[in-house]
Design an enzyme around this catalytic site. Structure first.
Site, short mmCIF file in Angstrom:
data_model
loop_
_atom_site.label_atom_id
_atom_site.label_comp_id
_atom_site.label_asym_id
_atom_site.label_seq_id
_atom_site.Cartn_x
_atom_site.Cartn_y
_atom_site.Cartn_z
N LYS A 220 0.80 -1.23 0.00
CA LYS A 220 0.00 0.00 0.00
C LYS A 220 0.83 1.28 0.00
CE LYS A 220 -4.40 -1.33 0.15
NZ LYS A 220 -5.42 -0.84 -0.79
N SER B 211 0.75 -10.10 -0.56
CA SER B 211 0.48 -8.66 -0.53
C SER B 211 0.68 -8.00 0.82
CB SER B 211 -0.95 -8.39 -1.01
OG SER B 211 -1.88 -9.08 -0.18
#
Length: 415
Positions: free
Chosen positions: A52, A309
């Site tokens: 992110k 992720s």
């Protein structure tokens, strides 16, 4: 090279101001298991333990370049996006107001504050994310701040595409298959847009949590659809509505390219990677690995990249993860037993247990009649097949019981 691919490469270079590229590691264990070359793109090893930061930094950088006077940024997030925004705010020396639900775990609040330091202010509001989001957007309007979307933003998507830029450079060739987790679609959009330009022969598979299948719903509805209910366990990917911009990039995806991962099965994968490989993954971070068994025939002999992720996992959740993994694997069950109120009944029941069966829970609920008592029992064993032997013995002895392991209402109330 397309304009998007060129922009993604430029953004990737600028990211080196913050951190070196995350590792692309060949995983020997998974490669042997599936007879393939399995590589893990370790986004869980970024400074904020997720990808992110890439999108947050890129979007903030481009806003600052276009409007240097913009020094106030806002986001709404309960996790990884908040940490990425906080990190970027400190880097640029700008003020960030981060809205988080009141129910956000303290660990995530503390980490966000640690990344942003004095440059960020955290506002806890709303029991659910939509309330938090509304408060953040209202604050933006009032203060003239810039809202940083977690995924539905062209600059964020461009930043997430840097994952693909790095993996292609690191591998030195086009992979046969890339497996991507999907929440709001920012990562999947950026990676697919870049690789379709630079490695058009590469195939994709997209993985969503079963309780938050926003891409599946969008493809079926020919546009973003708001899910009526979302299971929040996979908090990094449990999104009720795919982004409008991300859908534009993903609308050509075929329905058979999207796989759904049951939340309890993800727990099995998380424990496997932790116990065997020593890799700490959050639920969303395990999605791409979790579907490998379903793709075993497809990937044999091929080069596959799984994007892990994120690794923001609170170890206070480990007992819950273990519990859900055991129940999914069938080695732990809960049932309600009507125990005869007579001498020797308990001894008779205990004699039915095998050498690998262990009582994990034993609780009298109430006496439903003078001659019987209801008992909540939890049993762990080494193999799921052991329960058939136990239940056969219970049936033969005429013990009345009910398996409530997969009864969501009863198990949530009693367990």
């Amino acid at each position: 090279m397309t304009d998007f691919a060129d922009a993604a490469r430029q953004s990737t270079k600028r990211l080196r101001e913050l951190f070196p590229r995350t590792p692309l590691q060949r995983n020997d264990y998974l490669s042997r298991r599936y007879g393939a070359e399995i590589w893990l793109k370790r986004e869980d090893l970024s400074p904020v333990r997720s990808y992110k930061l890439r999108g947050a930094f890129t979007a903030m950088r481009k806003v600052r370049a276009a409007k240097p006077e913009q020094t106030e940024f806002v986001c709404a997030s309960a996790g990884n996006h908040a940490q990425g925004v906080a990190f970027a705010c400190k880097h640029f020396g700008v003020t960030g107001t981060i809205f988080m639900p009141v129910t956000t775990p303290q660990q995530k609040i503390d980490k966000t504050r640690a990344f942003g330091g004095d440059w960020v202010r955290i506002v806890l509001t709303g029991d659910y994310f939509d309330k938090t989001l509304g408060a953040a957007q209202a604050f933006c309007t009032e203060k003239g701040a810039h809202f940083l979307s977690p995924f539905d933003d062209e600059d964020v998507i461009e930043g997430q595409a840097s994952v693909a830029v790095e993996m292609l450079d690191q591998l030195g060739q086009a992979p046969d298959l890339v497996i991507l987790p999907v929440g709001g679609g920012g990562l999947a959009s950026g990676v697919t847009r870049y690789l379709r330009s630079e490695a058009p022969q590469t195939e994709f598979r997209f993985v969503e949590p079963l309780g938050g299948a926003s891409l599946t719903a969008a493809l079926a509805g020919h546009g973003p659809v708001t899910l009526k209910k979302v299971n929040s366990f996979v908090d990094g990917a449990a999104v009720a509505r795919l982004g409008a911009r991300t859908f534009e990039a993903l609308k050509i995806v075929r329905a058979d390219e999207v796989l759904l991962a049951p939340e309890d099965r993800i727990c099995v994968t998380m424990l496997e990677m932790l116990n065997i490989e020593g890799i700490v993954l959050e639920p969303a971070g395990a999605l791409s690995i979790d579907v490998l068994p379903e793709l075993a025939d497809l990937i044999a002999g091929k080069t596959v990249i799984c994007v892990t992720s994120g690794g923001n996992f609170d170890f206070e959740r480990l007992p819950e993860v273990k519990e859900r993994a055991q129940r999914y694997s069938g080695v732990k069950k809960y049932f309600i037993l009507r125990m005869p109120q007579r001498p020797g009944a308990l001894r008779e029941f205990l004699s039915m247990l095998g050498p690998d069966d262990d009582i994990a829970r034993f609780e009298y609920l109430k006496k439903s009649a003078r001659n019987f008592g209801s008992v909540l029992i939890g049993i762990e064993t080494s193999r799921a097949e052991n329960f058939k032997l136990l239940f056969d013995q219970l049936d033969e002895a005429a013990f009345s019981y009910r398996d409530i392991t997969n009864d969501d209402i009863l198990s949530e109330f009693l367990i």
